[in-house]
Write a protein that holds these residues in place. Structure first.
Motif, PDB file in Angstrom:
ATOM      1  N   MET A  81      -8.689  -2.401   8.100  1.00  0.00           N
ATOM      2  CA  MET A  81      -9.584  -1.623   7.248  1.00  0.00           C
ATOM      3  C   MET A  81     -10.886  -2.351   6.958  1.00  0.00           C
ATOM      4  SD  MET A  81      -6.931   0.188   4.617  1.00  0.00           S
ATOM      5  CE  MET A  81      -5.597   1.202   5.216  1.00  0.00           C
ATOM      6  N   ASP A  82     -10.876  -3.674   7.074  1.00  0.00           N
ATOM      7  CA  ASP A  82     -12.108  -4.441   6.876  1.00  0.00           C
ATOM      8  C   ASP A  82     -13.134  -4.149   7.970  1.00  0.00           C
ATOM      9  OD1 ASP A  82     -10.105  -5.762   8.495  1.00  0.00           O
ATOM     10  OD2 ASP A  82     -11.496  -7.439   8.660  1.00  0.00           O
TER      11      ASP A  82
ATOM     12  N   LEU B 143       0.809  -1.215   0.000  1.00  0.00           N
ATOM     13  CA  LEU B 143       0.000   0.000   0.000  1.00  0.00           C
ATOM     14  C   LEU B 143       0.847   1.272   0.000  1.00  0.00           C
ATOM     15  CD1 LEU B 143      -2.948  -0.823   2.426  1.00  0.00           C
ATOM     16  CD2 LEU B 143      -3.098  -0.248   0.003  1.00  0.00           C
ATOM     17  N   ALA B 144       1.898   1.308   0.790  1.00  0.00           N
ATOM     18  CA  ALA B 144       2.658   2.552   0.929  1.00  0.00           C
ATOM     19  C   ALA B 144       3.275   3.000  -0.385  1.00  0.00           C
ATOM     20  CB  ALA B 144       3.753   2.380   1.988  1.00  0.00           C
TER      21      ALA B 144
ATOM     22  N   LEU C  18      -5.243   7.931  -4.399  1.00  0.00           N
ATOM     23  CA  LEU C  18      -6.441   7.226  -4.836  1.00  0.00           C
ATOM     24  C   LEU C  18      -6.746   7.566  -6.292  1.00  0.00           C
ATOM     25  CD1 LEU C  18      -8.877   7.893  -1.840  1.00  0.00           C
ATOM     26  CD2 LEU C  18      -7.164   6.087  -2.074  1.00  0.00           C
ATOM     27  N   ARG C  19      -7.434   6.632  -6.971  1.00  0.00           N
ATOM     28  CA  ARG C  19      -7.931   6.857  -8.323  1.00  0.00           C
ATOM     29  C   ARG C  19      -9.388   6.405  -8.387  1.00  0.00           C
ATOM     30  NH1 ARG C  19      -4.088   9.419  -8.214  1.00  0.00           N
ATOM     31  NH2 ARG C  19      -2.255   9.414  -9.576  1.00  0.00           N
TER      32      ARG C  19
ATOM     33  N   ALA D 103      -8.889   6.308   4.991  1.00  0.00           N
ATOM     34  CA  ALA D 103      -7.876   5.396   5.520  1.00  0.00           C
ATOM     35  C   ALA D 103      -6.925   4.933   4.418  1.00  0.00           C
ATOM     36  CB  ALA D 103      -8.553   4.196   6.175  1.00  0.00           C
ATOM     37  N   LEU D 104      -7.454   4.638   3.247  1.00  0.00           N
ATOM     38  CA  LEU D 104      -6.615   4.194   2.134  1.00  0.00           C
ATOM     39  C   LEU D 104      -5.760   5.336   1.585  1.00  0.00           C
ATOM     40  CD1 LEU D 104      -9.192   1.862   0.370  1.00  0.00           C
ATOM     41  CD2 LEU D 104      -7.020   1.152   1.392  1.00  0.00           C
TER      42      LEU D 104
END
Length: 257
Positions: A254-255, A143-144, A177-178, A169-170
Motif C-alpha cells: 500500500m505504500d 487489518l482484516a 473506514l472512519r 485499498a484499505l
C-alpha cells in the motif's frame, strides 16, 4: 512536566465547551477549507503564556500566527490549540487540544484532550500512555479485523488521487473506514485500541507530535508512509497502527499506491 501540561490543557477545555457564535469569528488561512477561529487564537495564547511563564527559554511552535519556532534544538512546545477546527465550527464535537514537549527534536511528553467527552490522552517517553489515568495499549489485531482512520489531506489537492486510491485499498483490506476530522484523536484511537490503523497523506507536526508519542508508548508503530521517522520541523505523511496492521500495510504494497 506532564502534570503541568495536563493542568494547562484542561484549563483550555471550557473555551471550546462554552464557545458561542463560532461562525461569526472564522477566517480562512492558507487557502480554501483551512479555517481559524477566534477560539483557536485564544487557546493558543493561553497555552503560550502558561508554558513560557514556566519555561521562558523554551521554543514555541503553534499552528496559529507567526509561531514557527525551532523544534529541533533545546526544549520546544508544539501546540495545536484546536485540532479539528472545521468540526468545531460546525458543532460536530470531535476536536482536541494537543500539546507536545520535545527535547532536541525528540518528543518527551504528549497531551491530547477531547473536552467534549472529557477524554485525556497522555504519554511520557519510556513510561507508557494513559487515557484518564488508565494505562492503554494498542490492540493485537491486524487489518482484516480492524478499523482504519483515514484523513483526506483536504488542504492539498495534489494528494487527492493517492488518498482515495489508498482509501479503497484499505476499505477492501479492513472491517471499515472512519473519518473523524481530527488527526490527533484518530491517532489516540489507535493507541487505545479503538482502531488498528491511521493514515493521512500530509499533516503538520502539531497534528501528530503529541499523539504520535501516545501511539508508540501504547505499543504501536508510527512513521511516514515510506516507513521513515516523522519530522518535527516540516509537514509529513503519517502512518500509525498496531504492529500487525502497520506491517501488513507494507506487506500488501500500500505504500506504493
Amino acid at each position: 512536566m506532564l502534570s503541568y501540561l495536563v493542568n494547562a490543557v484542561r484549563q483550555c477545555g471550557p473555551v471550546l465547551l462554552e464557545a458561542e457564535e463560532i461562525g461569526r469569528n472564522v477566517a480562512e488561512k492558507d487557502g480554501p477549507r483551512n479555517f481559524v477561529t477566534a477560539y483557536d487564537v485564544k487557546v493558543q495564547a493561553m497555552l503560550r503564556e502558561q508554558l513560557l511563564s514556566r519555561w521562558p527559554d523554551a521554543h514555541f511552535v503553534g499552528e496559529e500566527g507567526d509561531c514557527q519556532d525551532d523544534a529541533r534544538h533545546g526544549l520546544a512546545f508544539i501546540v495545536d490549540p484546536i485540532d479539528g477546527t472545521t468540526n468545531f465550527i460546525k458543532g460536530y464535537r470531535a476536536s482536541a487540544i494537543s500539546v507536545a514537549a520535545a527535547q532536541d527534536g525528540q518528543t518527551i511528553c504528549g497531551v491530547v484532550y477531547d473536552p467534549y467527552t472529557d477524554s485525556l490522552f497522555t504519554a511520557e517517553r519510556g513510561r507508557g500512555a494513559w487515557l484518564n489515568d488508565r494505562p492503554i495499549q494498542v490492540s493485537k489485531r491486524g487489518l482484516a479485523e480492524g478499523l482504519v482512520c483515514l484523513g483526506t489531506a483536504l488542504y492539498y489537492p495534489e494528494e487527492r488521487d493517492r488518498t482515495f486510491a489508498l482509501a479503497r485499498a484499505l476499505f477492501d483490506a479492513s472491517l471499515d473506514l472512519r473519518r473523524s476530522g481530527s488527526a490527533a484523536l484518530d491517532l489516540c484511537y489507535v493507541a487505545c485500541g479503538r482502531a488498528e490503523l491511521m493514515t493521512e497523506a500530509r499533516l503538520c507536526p502539531w497534528d501528530y507530535a503529541a499523539a504520535g508519542l501516545i501511539v508508540t508508548e501504547a505499543g504501536g508503530c508510527i512513521s511516514d508512509l515510506s516507513g521513515q521517522p516523522l519530522p518535527l520541523d516540516r509537514k509529513s505523511s503519517v502512518l500509525a497502527g498496531t504492529p500487525r496492521a502497520y506491517c501488513e500495510f507494507f506487506q500488501k504494497g500500500m505504500d506504493r499506491l
